[in-house]
Design a protein around this motif. Structure first.
Motif, PDB file in Angstrom:
ATOM      1  N   VAL A 257     -20.924 -10.991  13.865  1.00 24.36           N
ATOM      2  CA  VAL A 257     -20.410 -11.466  15.156  1.00 24.36           C
ATOM      3  C   VAL A 257     -20.609 -12.975  15.275  1.00 24.36           C
ATOM      4  CG1 VAL A 257     -20.777 -11.360  17.658  1.00 24.36           C
ATOM      5  CG2 VAL A 257     -20.659  -9.251  16.319  1.00 24.36           C
ATOM      6  N   HIS A 258     -21.750 -13.465  14.857  1.00 19.12           N
ATOM      7  CA  HIS A 258     -22.007 -14.904  14.898  1.00 19.12           C
ATOM      8  C   HIS A 258     -20.996 -15.653  14.027  1.00 19.12           C
ATOM      9  CE1 HIS A 258     -24.319 -18.544  15.489  1.00 19.12           C
ATOM     10  NE2 HIS A 258     -24.331 -18.731  14.188  1.00 19.12           N
ATOM     11  N   LEU A 259     -20.694 -15.103  12.866  1.00 14.31           N
ATOM     12  CA  LEU A 259     -19.726 -15.734  11.967  1.00 14.31           C
ATOM     13  C   LEU A 259     -18.315 -15.751  12.540  1.00 14.31           C
ATOM     14  CD1 LEU A 259     -21.014 -14.309   8.594  1.00 14.31           C
ATOM     15  CD2 LEU A 259     -20.956 -16.725   9.254  1.00 14.31           C
ATOM     16  N   ALA A 260     -18.021 -14.856  13.473  1.00 15.65           N
ATOM     17  CA  ALA A 260     -16.692 -14.830  14.086  1.00 15.65           C
ATOM     18  C   ALA A 260     -16.371 -16.177  14.735  1.00 15.65           C
ATOM     19  CB  ALA A 260     -16.616 -13.714  15.127  1.00 15.65           C
ATOM     20  N   PHE A 261     -17.359 -16.865  15.264  1.00 17.41           N
ATOM     21  CA  PHE A 261     -17.133 -18.154  15.908  1.00 17.41           C
ATOM     22  C   PHE A 261     -16.777 -19.245  14.903  1.00 17.41           C
ATOM     23  CE2 PHE A 261     -19.856 -15.840  18.852  1.00 17.41           C
ATOM     24  CZ  PHE A 261     -19.114 -15.953  20.012  1.00 17.41           C
TER      25      PHE A 261
ATOM     26  N   TRP B 145     -12.069 -14.653  14.293  1.00 22.64           N
ATOM     27  CA  TRP B 145     -12.210 -13.269  14.737  1.00 22.64           C
ATOM     28  C   TRP B 145     -11.609 -12.263  13.754  1.00 22.64           C
ATOM     29  CZ3 TRP B 145     -15.605 -11.508  17.806  1.00 22.64           C
ATOM     30  CH2 TRP B 145     -15.495 -10.223  18.337  1.00 22.64           C
ATOM     31  N   PRO B 146     -10.428 -12.508  13.176  1.00 19.77           N
ATOM     32  CA  PRO B 146      -9.856 -11.515  12.240  1.00 19.77           C
ATOM     33  C   PRO B 146     -10.763 -11.224  11.039  1.00 19.77           C
ATOM     34  CG  PRO B 146      -8.162 -13.045  12.931  1.00 19.77           C
ATOM     35  CD  PRO B 146      -9.467 -13.589  13.442  1.00 19.77           C
ATOM     36  N   LYS B 147     -11.372 -12.243  10.467  1.00 24.18           N
ATOM     37  CA  LYS B 147     -12.271 -12.028   9.323  1.00 24.18           C
ATOM     38  C   LYS B 147     -13.495 -11.224   9.740  1.00 24.18           C
ATOM     39  CE  LYS B 147     -10.925 -16.133   6.768  1.00 24.18           C
ATOM     40  NZ  LYS B 147     -11.337 -17.422   6.228  1.00 24.18           N
ATOM     41  N   ALA B 148     -14.032 -11.543  10.901  1.00 19.97           N
ATOM     42  CA  ALA B 148     -15.210 -10.831  11.382  1.00 19.97           C
ATOM     43  C   ALA B 148     -14.882  -9.371  11.692  1.00 19.97           C
ATOM     44  CB  ALA B 148     -15.791 -11.521  12.612  1.00 19.97           C
ATOM     45  N   MET B 149     -13.757  -9.121  12.332  1.00 26.30           N
ATOM     46  CA  MET B 149     -13.389  -7.740  12.665  1.00 26.30           C
ATOM     47  C   MET B 149     -13.138  -6.919  11.401  1.00 26.30           C
ATOM     48  SD  MET B 149     -13.912  -7.286  15.720  1.00 26.30           S
ATOM     49  CE  MET B 149     -13.347  -5.605  15.720  1.00 26.30           C
ATOM     50  N   SER B 150     -12.563  -7.536  10.399  1.00 26.51           N
ATOM     51  CA  SER B 150     -12.379  -6.849   9.121  1.00 26.51           C
ATOM     52  C   SER B 150     -13.736  -6.470   8.528  1.00 26.51           C
ATOM     53  CB  SER B 150     -11.611  -7.762   8.163  1.00 26.51           C
ATOM     54  OG  SER B 150     -11.554  -7.209   6.880  1.00 26.51           O
ATOM     55  N   ALA B 151     -14.689  -7.380   8.604  1.00 22.05           N
ATOM     56  CA  ALA B 151     -16.034  -7.115   8.087  1.00 22.05           C
ATOM     57  C   ALA B 151     -16.741  -6.038   8.901  1.00 22.05           C
ATOM     58  CB  ALA B 151     -16.860  -8.396   8.069  1.00 22.05           C
TER      59      ALA B 151
END
Length: 79
Positions: free
Chosen positions: A54-58, A62-68
């Motif tokens: 979630v921290h990396l989403a910033f 957001w698309p990369k984080a949601m995939s993860a």
């Protein structure tokens, strides 16, 4: 054949956290499942890994984080 010794500057736990972060930010989807499982085996908790993603989403988007997160849910649901 002698294998090189493991470097001691980072613990396996910390090394796993850095690896997972790298895989999230560069969209390495094929490797995420295995490294998330290894991170768990190296002592990272579900909560810590979810928070890191979630921290990396910033920073990674957001698309990369949601995939993860989708892959993480599958890994965490397993045995």
């Amino acid at each position: 054949m002698r294998l090189p010794r493991e470097r001691e500057e980072l613990s396996p736990r910390d090394r796993s956290l850095v690896t997972v972060a790298s895989l999230v930010t560069n969209s390495s989807t094929d490797q995420r499942r295995g490294h998330l499982a290894r991170a768990r085996a190296n002592g990272l908790t579900k909560a810590e890994l979810k928070e890191a993603i979630v921290h990396l989403a910033f920073y990674a988007g957001w698309p990369k984080a949601m995939s993860a997160i989708t892959v993480a849910r599958e890994v965490f649901a397993g045995p």
